[in-house]
Design an enzyme around this catalytic site. Structure first.
Site, mmCIF file in Angstrom:
data_model
loop_
_atom_site.group_PDB
_atom_site.id
_atom_site.type_symbol
_atom_site.label_atom_id
_atom_site.label_comp_id
_atom_site.label_asym_id
_atom_site.label_seq_id
_atom_site.Cartn_x
_atom_site.Cartn_y
_atom_site.Cartn_z
ATOM 1 N N ARG A 126 42.314 53.446 34.298
ATOM 2 C CA ARG A 126 41.418 52.287 34.381
ATOM 3 C C ARG A 126 40.031 52.668 34.888
ATOM 4 N NH1 ARG A 126 39.332 48.709 34.356
ATOM 5 N NH2 ARG A 126 39.905 46.812 35.434
ATOM 6 N N TYR A 183 44.604 28.580 30.092
ATOM 7 C CA TYR A 183 43.411 29.428 30.257
ATOM 8 C C TYR A 183 42.295 29.033 29.301
ATOM 9 C CZ TYR A 183 46.232 32.333 33.276
ATOM 10 O OH TYR A 183 47.007 32.770 34.318
ATOM 11 N N ARG A 231 48.592 47.997 37.970
ATOM 12 C CA ARG A 231 47.731 48.554 39.018
ATOM 13 C C ARG A 231 48.422 49.146 40.224
ATOM 14 N NH1 ARG A 231 44.413 43.188 39.117
ATOM 15 N NH2 ARG A 231 46.550 42.623 38.675
ATOM 16 N N ASP A 248 48.052 41.815 26.605
ATOM 17 C CA ASP A 248 47.882 40.646 27.455
ATOM 18 C C ASP A 248 48.170 39.391 26.651
ATOM 19 O OD1 ASP A 248 46.776 40.043 30.341
ATOM 20 O OD2 ASP A 248 46.095 38.437 29.019
ATOM 21 N N ARG A 270 55.153 42.960 34.789
ATOM 22 C CA ARG A 270 53.901 43.651 35.121
ATOM 23 C C ARG A 270 54.141 45.082 35.621
ATOM 24 N NH1 ARG A 270 49.072 40.988 35.603
ATOM 25 N NH2 ARG A 270 49.142 38.976 34.589
HETATM 26 O O1 CP3 Z 1 54.274 43.482 32.112
HETATM 27 C C1 CP3 Z 1 53.545 44.444 31.779
HETATM 28 O O2 CP3 Z 1 53.415 45.447 32.468
HETATM 29 C C2 CP3 Z 1 52.902 44.387 30.407
HETATM 30 C C3 CP3 Z 1 51.523 43.989 30.381
HETATM 31 C C4 CP3 Z 1 51.080 42.574 30.778
HETATM 32 C C5 CP3 Z 1 49.790 42.304 31.297
HETATM 33 N N1 CP3 Z 1 49.635 40.960 31.396
HETATM 34 C C6 CP3 Z 1 48.789 43.333 31.623
HETATM 35 C C7 CP3 Z 1 47.672 42.990 32.532
HETATM 36 C C8 CP3 Z 1 51.732 41.339 30.649
HETATM 37 C C9 CP3 Z 1 53.148 41.021 30.186
HETATM 38 C C10 CP3 Z 1 50.788 40.332 31.018
HETATM 39 C C11 CP3 Z 1 51.093 38.884 30.966
HETATM 40 C C12 CP3 Z 1 50.104 37.926 31.448
HETATM 41 N N2 CP3 Z 1 48.728 38.012 31.389
HETATM 42 C C13 CP3 Z 1 50.429 36.665 32.015
HETATM 43 C C14 CP3 Z 1 51.830 36.090 32.179
HETATM 44 C C15 CP3 Z 1 52.571 36.681 33.306
HETATM 45 C C16 CP3 Z 1 52.061 36.314 34.667
HETATM 46 O O3 CP3 Z 1 51.779 37.258 35.417
HETATM 47 O O4 CP3 Z 1 52.006 35.144 35.000
HETATM 48 C C17 CP3 Z 1 49.217 36.025 32.344
HETATM 49 C C18 CP3 Z 1 49.074 34.658 32.994
HETATM 50 C C19 CP3 Z 1 48.154 36.878 31.928
HETATM 51 C C20 CP3 Z 1 46.690 36.624 32.002
HETATM 52 C C21 CP3 Z 1 46.032 37.605 32.901
HETATM 53 N N3 CP3 Z 1 45.786 38.920 32.573
HETATM 54 C C22 CP3 Z 1 45.516 37.383 34.197
HETATM 55 C C23 CP3 Z 1 45.597 36.061 34.933
HETATM 56 C C24 CP3 Z 1 44.966 38.579 34.644
HETATM 57 C C25 CP3 Z 1 44.188 38.820 35.914
HETATM 58 C C26 CP3 Z 1 45.024 38.764 37.115
HETATM 59 C C27 CP3 Z 1 45.954 39.936 37.167
HETATM 60 O O5 CP3 Z 1 47.160 39.715 37.333
HETATM 61 O O6 CP3 Z 1 45.478 41.064 37.029
HETATM 62 C C28 CP3 Z 1 45.191 39.551 33.637
HETATM 63 C C29 CP3 Z 1 44.807 41.000 33.670
HETATM 64 C C30 CP3 Z 1 45.896 41.976 33.447
HETATM 65 N N4 CP3 Z 1 46.885 41.864 32.511
HETATM 66 C C31 CP3 Z 1 46.029 43.239 34.103
HETATM 67 C C32 CP3 Z 1 47.134 43.873 33.532
HETATM 68 C C33 CP3 Z 1 47.658 45.256 33.845
HETATM 69 C C34 CP3 Z 1 45.105 43.804 35.174
HETATM 70 C C35 CP3 Z 1 43.909 44.339 34.508
HETATM 71 C C36 CP3 Z 1 43.208 45.421 35.291
HETATM 72 O O7 CP3 Z 1 43.664 46.564 35.240
HETATM 73 O O8 CP3 Z 1 42.191 45.095 35.908
#
Ligand code: CP3
Length: 350
Positions: A37, A150, A28, A73, A24
């Protein structure tokens, strides 16, 4: 010459210094991400290749990591299969019409990934061009089980009652859904590799929900189908969370790298899984909420724990949005300082 420490470490080859990146890392905690964003919602960022490419490059330029991971994502392929996906502020991802039965699953389609997810491929091509070999680029997907978590629950959950009840009630029906998710995931990952992804990480965030027997019975067949379908052209990393009880099974996965959460000391993982894998991880992300001095000491201990074999320094889960950027930089700097290895003998693979 570009920096290929990450790719070499994934393959268990000698490295002068351990590579470091952060799950990640594009997100943010970076003011530069938050600024983008404010102007675009999350899905728009994902679906606009120039913006996704810009966000992907931010941590390379601002924090100095040794690998980029494409900004996207894990849930995007589910949307491509026809499941409506929303990101609701404060709630995370939501599927307003969850898939709770074989009949619901029958309404999902196998998409043409080029037309429905081509924006990810285009972003990968843009990033490869911009990186020009500076660091390798990682592609990724969720495992079928974690995607189903999910899709079936409809949102994140602590206990995933719908998913787990389905696994008890009708394991064959759930396995059939996972098999379909695996097919799409293979198409999607092959597209990512064709577009320039140099390694692939599979995220199994919810793999630990299952006991060993049901993990093998329900989740494993589709996971193996993905691994097999992707093939060995690029290093494959399997990340899972809360899977200490599954290590003996994970030890048999035909992947290059095992990435584990912080509750599992790396030396213990290596004792149980043997020397076949490079290990990735696994600092507790909350350690990055402390001070550069504490982070330095924690990274030094982490690297000592991993010293029995190839190691990609990383966190045990995603970096938290409240992490000060200075502390993310301190993590990377500590890994670079303590990760210098003189003897290459520890990397010899049988
Ligand atoms: O690693 C990176 O920087 C690359 C981008 C990336 C995102 N999500 C961007 C994102 C990666 C590799 C993911 C993987 C992901 N997404 C997972 C597996 C890894 C983990 O953390 O367990 C999962 C379960 C998700 C599903 C997901 N996407 C959730 C549960 C959420 C909301 C909670 C959260 O962590 O923000 C997201 C949103 C998300 N995915 C954001 C980002 C940058 C935040 C979005 C925003 O800017 O509001």
């Amino acid at each position: 010459m570009g920096n290929d420490l990450f790719l070499r470490a994934c393959r268990g080859r000698p490295v002068e210094r351990l590579p470091v990146w952060m799950m990640r890392q594009a997100g943010r905690y970076l003011p530069e991400y938050r600024a983008l964003r404010r102007r675009h919602d999350f899905l728009t960022l994902c679906k606009t290749p120039s913006l996704a490419a810009e966000v992907t490059l931010q941590p390379v330029e601002l924090v100095g990591v040794d690998a980029a991971i494409i900004f996207a994502d894990i849930l995007l392929p589910l949307e491509a299969m026809g499941a409506e996906l929303r990101f609701v502020k404060g709630d995370g991802p939501v599927f307003p019409q969850p898939v709770r039965s074989s009949e619901d699953a029958g309404r999902l389609r196998r998409p043409d990934v080029e037309s429905s997810l081509g924006y990810v491929f285009e972003a990968l091509r843009l990033v490869r061009r911009e990186l020009a070999g500076r660091v390798p680029l990682i592609g990724f997907a969720g495992t079928p089980w974690t995607l189903a978590a999910y899709l079936v629950e409809g949102r994140g959950s602590k206990h995933f009652p719908h998913l787990l009840a389905w696994s008890h009630r009708d394991a064959a029906g759930l396995r059939a859904l996972l098999a379909r998710l695996a097919e799409v995931t293979v198409d999607y990952l092959r597209g990512q590799i064709d577009a320039g992804a140099q390694a692939i990480q599979l995220f199994d965030t919810w793999g630990g929900l299952l006991d060993p027997q049901r993990f093998r019975d329900v989740a494993l067949p589709s996971l193996l189908a993905v691994i097999d379908g992707v093939g060995g052209a690029v290093p494959l990393i399997y990340y899972s969370n809360g899977t200490a009880h599954l290590l003996e099974t994970l030890a048999e996965l035909p992947v290059d790298v095992l990435s584990v959460d912080w509750r599992l000391p790396l030396d213990r993982v290596r004792r149980i899984t043997g020397r076949r894998f490079a290990l990735q991880g696994n600092l507790d992300p909350t350690a990055l909420l402390t001070t550069p001095e504490r982070i330095d000491a924690a990274v030094r201990r982490l690297i000592a724990d991993g010293a029995g074999g190839p190691h990609v320094v990383n966190l045990g889960h995603g970096i938290l949005p409240s992490t000060p950027v200075a502390n993310a930089r301190a993590f990377v700097a500590a890994a670079k300082a303590h990760g210098r290895r003189v003897e290459s003998s520890v990397h010899a693979r049988s």
